[in-house]
Motif scaffolding. Structure first.
Motif, PDB file in Angstrom:
ATOM      1  N   PRO A  76     -33.089   4.477   4.512  1.00 23.46           N
ATOM      2  CA  PRO A  76     -31.874   3.945   5.113  1.00 23.46           C
ATOM      3  C   PRO A  76     -32.242   2.930   6.192  1.00 23.46           C
ATOM      4  O   PRO A  76     -33.209   3.130   6.915  1.00 23.46           O
ATOM      5  CB  PRO A  76     -31.183   5.157   5.749  1.00 23.46           C
ATOM      6  CG  PRO A  76     -31.902   6.345   5.275  1.00 23.46           C
ATOM      7  CD  PRO A  76     -33.194   5.929   4.680  1.00 23.46           C
ATOM      8  N   CYS A  77     -31.466   1.844   6.265  1.00 22.27           N
ATOM      9  CA  CYS A  77     -31.793   0.818   7.245  1.00 22.27           C
ATOM     10  C   CYS A  77     -30.615   0.627   8.195  1.00 22.27           C
ATOM     11  O   CYS A  77     -29.580   1.271   8.072  1.00 22.27           O
ATOM     12  CB  CYS A  77     -32.196  -0.486   6.554  1.00 22.27           C
ATOM     13  SG  CYS A  77     -30.828  -1.471   5.919  1.00 22.27           S
ATOM     14  N   TYR A  78     -30.774  -0.271   9.131  1.00 23.43           N
ATOM     15  CA  TYR A  78     -29.736  -0.507  10.132  1.00 23.43           C
ATOM     16  C   TYR A  78     -28.437  -0.955   9.477  1.00 23.43           C
ATOM     17  O   TYR A  78     -27.350  -0.569   9.891  1.00 23.43           O
ATOM     18  CB  TYR A  78     -30.250  -1.561  11.117  1.00 23.43           C
ATOM     19  CG  TYR A  78     -29.306  -1.852  12.265  1.00 23.43           C
ATOM     20  CD1 TYR A  78     -29.049  -0.888  13.235  1.00 23.43           C
ATOM     21  CD2 TYR A  78     -28.676  -3.086  12.376  1.00 23.43           C
ATOM     22  CE1 TYR A  78     -28.188  -1.146  14.280  1.00 23.43           C
ATOM     23  CE2 TYR A  78     -27.809  -3.364  13.422  1.00 23.43           C
ATOM     24  CZ  TYR A  78     -27.569  -2.385  14.380  1.00 23.43           C
ATOM     25  OH  TYR A  78     -26.712  -2.649  15.411  1.00 23.43           O
ATOM     26  N   ARG A  79     -28.545  -1.747   8.399  1.00 22.44           N
ATOM     27  CA  ARG A  79     -27.331  -2.220   7.727  1.00 22.44           C
ATOM     28  C   ARG A  79     -26.653  -1.120   6.907  1.00 22.44           C
ATOM     29  O   ARG A  79     -25.473  -1.226   6.597  1.00 22.44           O
ATOM     30  CB  ARG A  79     -27.643  -3.413   6.832  1.00 22.44           C
ATOM     31  CG  ARG A  79     -27.711  -4.737   7.570  1.00 22.44           C
ATOM     32  CD  ARG A  79     -27.811  -5.871   6.568  1.00 22.44           C
ATOM     33  NE  ARG A  79     -28.412  -7.064   7.132  1.00 22.44           N
ATOM     34  CZ  ARG A  79     -27.715  -8.029   7.744  1.00 22.44           C
ATOM     35  NH1 ARG A  79     -26.410  -7.944   7.831  1.00 22.44           N
ATOM     36  NH2 ARG A  79     -28.339  -9.082   8.222  1.00 22.44           N
ATOM     37  N   CYS A  80     -27.416  -0.079   6.512  1.00 21.84           N
ATOM     38  CA  CYS A  80     -26.778   1.064   5.849  1.00 21.84           C
ATOM     39  C   CYS A  80     -25.817   1.731   6.836  1.00 21.84           C
ATOM     40  O   CYS A  80     -24.783   2.267   6.466  1.00 21.84           O
ATOM     41  CB  CYS A  80     -27.813   2.096   5.406  1.00 21.84           C
ATOM     42  SG  CYS A  80     -28.918   1.577   4.098  1.00 21.84           S
ATOM     43  N   LEU A  81     -26.187   1.692   8.112  1.00 25.00           N
ATOM     44  CA  LEU A  81     -25.397   2.327   9.159  1.00 25.00           C
ATOM     45  C   LEU A  81     -24.290   1.389   9.640  1.00 25.00           C
ATOM     46  O   LEU A  81     -23.131   1.789   9.743  1.00 25.00           O
ATOM     47  CB  LEU A  81     -26.329   2.687  10.329  1.00 25.00           C
ATOM     48  CG  LEU A  81     -25.761   3.428  11.525  1.00 25.00           C
ATOM     49  CD1 LEU A  81     -25.260   4.804  11.115  1.00 25.00           C
ATOM     50  CD2 LEU A  81     -26.844   3.586  12.606  1.00 25.00           C
ATOM     51  N   ASP A 103     -25.228   0.200  -1.968  1.00 30.00           N
ATOM     52  CA  ASP A 103     -24.886  -1.230  -2.051  1.00 30.00           C
ATOM     53  C   ASP A 103     -25.329  -1.990  -0.810  1.00 30.00           C
ATOM     54  O   ASP A 103     -24.808  -3.072  -0.518  1.00 30.00           O
ATOM     55  CB  ASP A 103     -23.364  -1.394  -2.221  1.00 30.00           C
ATOM     56  CG  ASP A 103     -22.881  -0.687  -3.480  1.00 30.00           C
ATOM     57  OD1 ASP A 103     -23.572  -0.808  -4.511  1.00 30.00           O
ATOM     58  OD2 ASP A 103     -21.845   0.006  -3.417  1.00 30.00           O
ATOM     59  N   CYS A 104     -26.257  -1.411  -0.056  1.00 27.58           N
ATOM     60  CA  CYS A 104     -26.681  -2.070   1.180  1.00 27.58           C
ATOM     61  C   CYS A 104     -27.174  -3.487   0.884  1.00 27.58           C
ATOM     62  O   CYS A 104     -28.008  -3.683   0.004  1.00 27.58           O
ATOM     63  CB  CYS A 104     -27.792  -1.268   1.846  1.00 27.58           C
ATOM     64  SG  CYS A 104     -28.491  -2.101   3.280  1.00 27.58           S
ATOM     65  N   PRO A 105     -26.659  -4.488   1.625  1.00 27.65           N
ATOM     66  CA  PRO A 105     -27.076  -5.865   1.367  1.00 27.65           C
ATOM     67  C   PRO A 105     -28.545  -6.118   1.703  1.00 27.65           C
ATOM     68  O   PRO A 105     -29.115  -7.117   1.274  1.00 27.65           O
ATOM     69  CB  PRO A 105     -26.158  -6.686   2.284  1.00 27.65           C
ATOM     70  CG  PRO A 105     -25.695  -5.746   3.338  1.00 27.65           C
ATOM     71  CD  PRO A 105     -25.672  -4.376   2.699  1.00 27.65           C
ATOM     72  N   SER A 106     -29.155  -5.212   2.468  1.00 27.09           N
ATOM     73  CA  SER A 106     -30.551  -5.453   2.861  1.00 27.09           C
ATOM     74  C   SER A 106     -31.561  -4.616   2.095  1.00 27.09           C
ATOM     75  O   SER A 106     -32.603  -5.112   1.701  1.00 27.09           O
ATOM     76  CB  SER A 106     -30.739  -5.163   4.360  1.00 27.09           C
ATOM     77  OG  SER A 106     -30.120  -6.142   5.137  1.00 27.09           O
ATOM     78  N   CYS A 107     -31.265  -3.330   1.894  1.00 29.90           N
ATOM     79  CA  CYS A 107     -32.336  -2.469   1.395  1.00 29.90           C
ATOM     80  C   CYS A 107     -32.072  -1.847   0.032  1.00 29.90           C
ATOM     81  O   CYS A 107     -32.902  -1.100  -0.455  1.00 29.90           O
ATOM     82  CB  CYS A 107     -32.647  -1.366   2.416  1.00 29.90           C
ATOM     83  SG  CYS A 107     -31.430  -0.044   2.474  1.00 29.90           S
ATOM     84  N   SER A 108     -30.898  -2.134  -0.591  1.00 28.95           N
ATOM     85  CA  SER A 108     -30.681  -1.519  -1.900  1.00 28.95           C
ATOM     86  C   SER A 108     -31.569  -2.202  -2.933  1.00 28.95           C
ATOM     87  O   SER A 108     -32.079  -3.292  -2.703  1.00 28.95           O
ATOM     88  CB  SER A 108     -29.208  -1.613  -2.291  1.00 28.95           C
ATOM     89  OG  SER A 108     -28.809  -2.954  -2.349  1.00 28.95           O
TER      90      SER A 108
HETATM   91 ZN   LIG Z   1     -29.863  -0.476   4.072  1.00 29.15          ZN
END
Ligand SMILES: [Zn+2]
Length: 385
Positions: free
Chosen positions: A290-295, A364-369
């Motif tokens: 999980p990354c910052y953008r997931c949150l 669907d995270c724009p950064s880490c999916s």
């Molecule tokens: Zn993410």
């Protein structure tokens, strides 16, 4: 026959012995080779890849190093005698397959088998890190790991202060400080890295002075610059862990995306008045996914983001949160415990309470999916910085 010889004959009848070449083959096959000689003896050389655990600490620490009592353990000393006695102790402890290397290190060396010279701590380092060295979870190997580590710290302010001080004190070998501010008097209520005597200095220079005063044996690299899409990969690349002690959202998104690109874990923290939060985000390890953008998928609209300069924060709050960030960093560097990943730790200073919420990876995270490579971009500032 002397008592000792009689005892040795008795041990030889019970403890299996292996020659050095067979020991090497077993080691390659997954057996644990333990050099039980004293530190002074192993200093000039020891079998490559061997665990160095002096006889006096063997029973105390072997379980941490070899929790599986079914694993084959090979013990080696100078000539093959001490290892027989040590093998008996381990067998008594419950290890099912303990063998002694016949002829010990002399035979190993004579057979031309691979030898390594373990890195040594000098007397001053030994004294400085004594409280680490006596912990089996850190010990000499862990301290060497810290000394070889490289950590990039963004922000030499409220959060950056305790982070930098504790990482420097712990012996993290190279600390890269990134900040483009100057020290002002209003910083000193919480930014304990700086001092009245260094007002007006660049924060990275003031920080370097304080850190080298605390621990002159480490390297502190100072970058008096603001992180941008154009320099972030270059500045953060080559580090084992990135710690984000910045105070603004654009930097957090940029650091998150750059860390995903670099495959480096990102220790995140934020503070506001009496509250703070900490988490470890996305690295190479799948568990950190999980990354910052997931949150927080997108920055909030400007009207909801407090102006950083006006928000206010209790002076001690960054100390609480920054110290936890430093602890997470050291855990990551040493591979200890469970990182604060997939969870967000919340601190409410007024209630004196810690809470935790799960942070699932957003499919669907724009950064880490899967298949998405974060595009590095500068986001317009959403707060006063
Ligand atoms: Zn993410």
């Amino acid at each position: 026959m002397s008592l000792k010889d009689r005892r040795l004959a008795e041990l030889r009848a019970r403890i299996p012995e292996v020659g050095p070449a067979d020991a090497l083959a077993l080691q390659s096959g997954g057996a644990l080779l333990v050099d039980v000689r004293e530190d002074e003896e192993t200093a000039s050389g020891s079998p490559a890849g061997a665990l160095r655990l002096p006889r006096g600490f063997l029973e105390l620490r072997i379980e941490d190093k070899a929790p599986d009592a079914a694993r084959t353990v090979l013990l080696l000393c100078a000539g093959g005698t001490r290892s027989l006695f040590a093998a008996e102790d381990l067998a008594r402890l419950g290890y099912a397959d303990v063998r002694s290397v016949a002829g010990g290190f002399s035979a190993w060396k004579a057979a031309g088998l691979p030898v390594e010279v373990p890195p040594q701590l000098d007397a001053a380092q030994r004294e400085r890190y004594r409280r680490h060295l006596t912990m089996p979870e850190v010990g000499e190997a862990g301290q060497h790991r810290l000394l070889r580590s490289r950590v990039a710290l963004i922000g030499a302010g409220g959060l950056g202060s305790p982070i930098a001080l504790y990482l420097a004190a712990a012996g993290v070998g190279r600390l890269t400080l990134i900040d483009d501010d100057r020290v002002e008097r209003s910083n000193l209520q919480r930014q304990i890295l700086h001092a009245e005597s260094r007002l007006g200095q660049r924060k990275v220079e003031s920080g370097r002075t304080a850190l080298l005063d605390l621990n002159p044996t480490i390297e502190v690299v100072a970058h008096d610059t603001r992180l941008e899409a154009g320099n972030v990969l270059e500045l953060l690349g080559g580090h084992d862990v990135v710690v984000d002690g910045s105070d603004n959202l654009p930097t957090r998104y940029l650091v998150n995306d750059a860390c995903l690109r670099l495959g480096v874990p990102n220790v995140y923290g934020a503070i506001f008045r009496f509250e703070g939060q900490v988490a470890v985000f996305g690295g190479a390890a799948p568990g950190l996914r999980p990354c910052y953008r997931c949150l927080f998928p997108e920055p909030p609209p400007a009207e909801y983001a407090p102006s950083c300069a006006e928000a206010g924060v209790l002076g001690v709050l960054p100390g609480v949160i920054g110290t936890i960030m430093a602890a997470e960093t050291i855990k990551l560097l040493l591979g200890l415990g469970e990182p604060l990943a997939g969870r967000l730790m919340l601190y409410d200073g007024l209630r004196g309470e810690f809470n935790e919420i799960a942070v699932p990876a957003d499919p669907d995270c724009p950064s880490c999916s899967n298949g998405v490579t974060a595009v590095l971009s500068d986001i317009a500032a959403v707060c006063g910085g």
